[in-house]
Design a protein around this motif. Structure first.
Motif, mmCIF file in Angstrom:
data_model
loop_
_atom_site.group_PDB
_atom_site.id
_atom_site.type_symbol
_atom_site.label_atom_id
_atom_site.label_comp_id
_atom_site.label_asym_id
_atom_site.label_seq_id
_atom_site.Cartn_x
_atom_site.Cartn_y
_atom_site.Cartn_z
ATOM 1 N N ALA A 139 0.847 -1.196 0.000
ATOM 2 C CA ALA A 139 0.000 0.000 0.000
ATOM 3 C C ALA A 139 0.880 1.243 0.000
ATOM 4 C CB ALA A 139 -0.909 0.012 1.225
ATOM 5 N N ILE A 140 0.343 2.289 -0.613
ATOM 6 C CA ILE A 140 1.026 3.581 -0.669
ATOM 7 C C ILE A 140 0.071 4.630 -0.122
ATOM 8 C CG2 ILE A 140 2.040 5.309 -2.200
ATOM 9 C CD1 ILE A 140 2.488 2.825 -4.130
ATOM 10 N N ARG A 141 0.581 5.457 0.780
ATOM 11 C CA ARG A 141 -0.216 6.512 1.415
ATOM 12 C C ARG A 141 -1.511 5.955 2.004
ATOM 13 N NH1 ARG A 141 0.439 12.401 -0.160
ATOM 14 N NH2 ARG A 141 2.686 12.476 -0.267
ATOM 15 N N HIS A 142 -1.337 4.898 2.762
ATOM 16 C CA HIS A 142 -2.487 4.236 3.394
ATOM 17 C C HIS A 142 -3.026 5.113 4.525
ATOM 18 C CE1 HIS A 142 -4.992 1.142 5.148
ATOM 19 N NE2 HIS A 142 -4.417 1.377 6.314
ATOM 20 N N LYS A 143 -4.327 5.405 4.448
ATOM 21 C CA LYS A 143 -4.973 6.229 5.476
ATOM 22 C C LYS A 143 -5.906 5.353 6.292
ATOM 23 C CE LYS A 143 -5.099 10.472 2.806
ATOM 24 N NZ LYS A 143 -4.126 11.041 2.461
ATOM 25 N N SER A 144 -5.853 5.555 7.597
ATOM 26 C CA SER A 144 -6.763 4.864 8.508
ATOM 27 C C SER A 144 -7.135 5.847 9.610
ATOM 28 C CB SER A 144 -6.092 3.620 9.099
ATOM 29 O OG SER A 144 -5.217 3.984 10.148
ATOM 30 N N PRO A 145 -8.136 5.525 10.421
ATOM 31 C CA PRO A 145 -8.478 6.423 11.530
ATOM 32 C C PRO A 145 -7.300 6.662 12.480
ATOM 33 C CG PRO A 145 -10.226 4.825 11.190
ATOM 34 C CD PRO A 145 -9.088 4.418 10.305
ATOM 35 N N ALA A 146 -6.400 5.687 12.569
ATOM 36 C CA ALA A 146 -5.237 5.825 13.462
ATOM 37 C C ALA A 146 -4.190 6.776 12.896
ATOM 38 C CB ALA A 146 -4.615 4.462 13.719
ATOM 39 N N GLY A 147 -4.041 6.824 11.579
ATOM 40 C CA GLY A 147 -3.027 7.678 10.970
ATOM 41 C C GLY A 147 -2.728 7.259 9.544
ATOM 42 N N GLU A 148 -1.738 7.914 8.959
ATOM 43 C CA GLU A 148 -1.344 7.627 7.579
ATOM 44 C C GLU A 148 0.033 6.990 7.560
ATOM 45 O OE1 GLU A 148 0.082 10.047 3.689
ATOM 46 O OE2 GLU A 148 -1.777 10.761 4.572
ATOM 47 N N ILE A 149 0.191 6.023 6.658
ATOM 48 C CA ILE A 149 1.487 5.373 6.460
ATOM 49 C C ILE A 149 1.909 5.646 5.028
ATOM 50 C CG2 ILE A 149 2.742 3.197 6.449
ATOM 51 C CD1 ILE A 149 0.645 2.105 8.425
#
Length: 127
Positions: free
Chosen positions: A41-51
């Motif tokens: 994954a690239i620029r994965h966004k979740s409620p916890a944060g972005e990777i």
């Protein structure tokens, strides 16, 4: 009547930084693939944060934070403990979502002058 130059706009400098950051991420993705990592994954966004990048190598799931900085010291100080925790939580959530039962790791990649890459594996611990 004298003409003055327009002052640099905050948005334009932000856009330049964003563009440079995206270039750095692309460069890191290419480097990681050459080293045998599988990009998940690239620029994965979740409620916890972005990777920035999530990759796998063997049975290890890795969150990679990319920093485009002139020197290592600046890049290391750019990641606050709060940000480290958010990335760790986001990786744990992603691992749960895909059913990953192996190890988790948090890496830092620094893209410096002339596109020089430094990869710091296991840069901080999942708490």
């Amino acid at each position: 009547m004298t003409r003055s130059r327009p002052l640099p706009d905050d948005t334009s400098s932000r856009k330049r930084a964003e563009k440079a950051g995206r270039r750095a991420e692309k460069l890191c993705q290419f480097w990681l693939r050459l080293k045998g990592y599988r990009i998940l994954a690239i620029r994965h966004k979740s409620p916890a944060g972005e990777i920035d990048i999530i990759a796998r190598r063997g049975n290890v799931l890795i969150a990679i934070e990319v920093k485009n900085r002139a020197d290592h010291e600046t890049a290391l100080h750019a990641i606050t403990p709060r940000q480290q925790n958010r990335i760790a939580r986001a990786l744990e959530a992603y691992a749960g979502k895909i059913g990953h039962a192996g190890d988790l790791r948090l890496d830092l990649m620094i893209v410096g002058k002339w596109g020089r890459i430094a990869h710091l594996g296991n840069a901080w611990q999942v708490s």
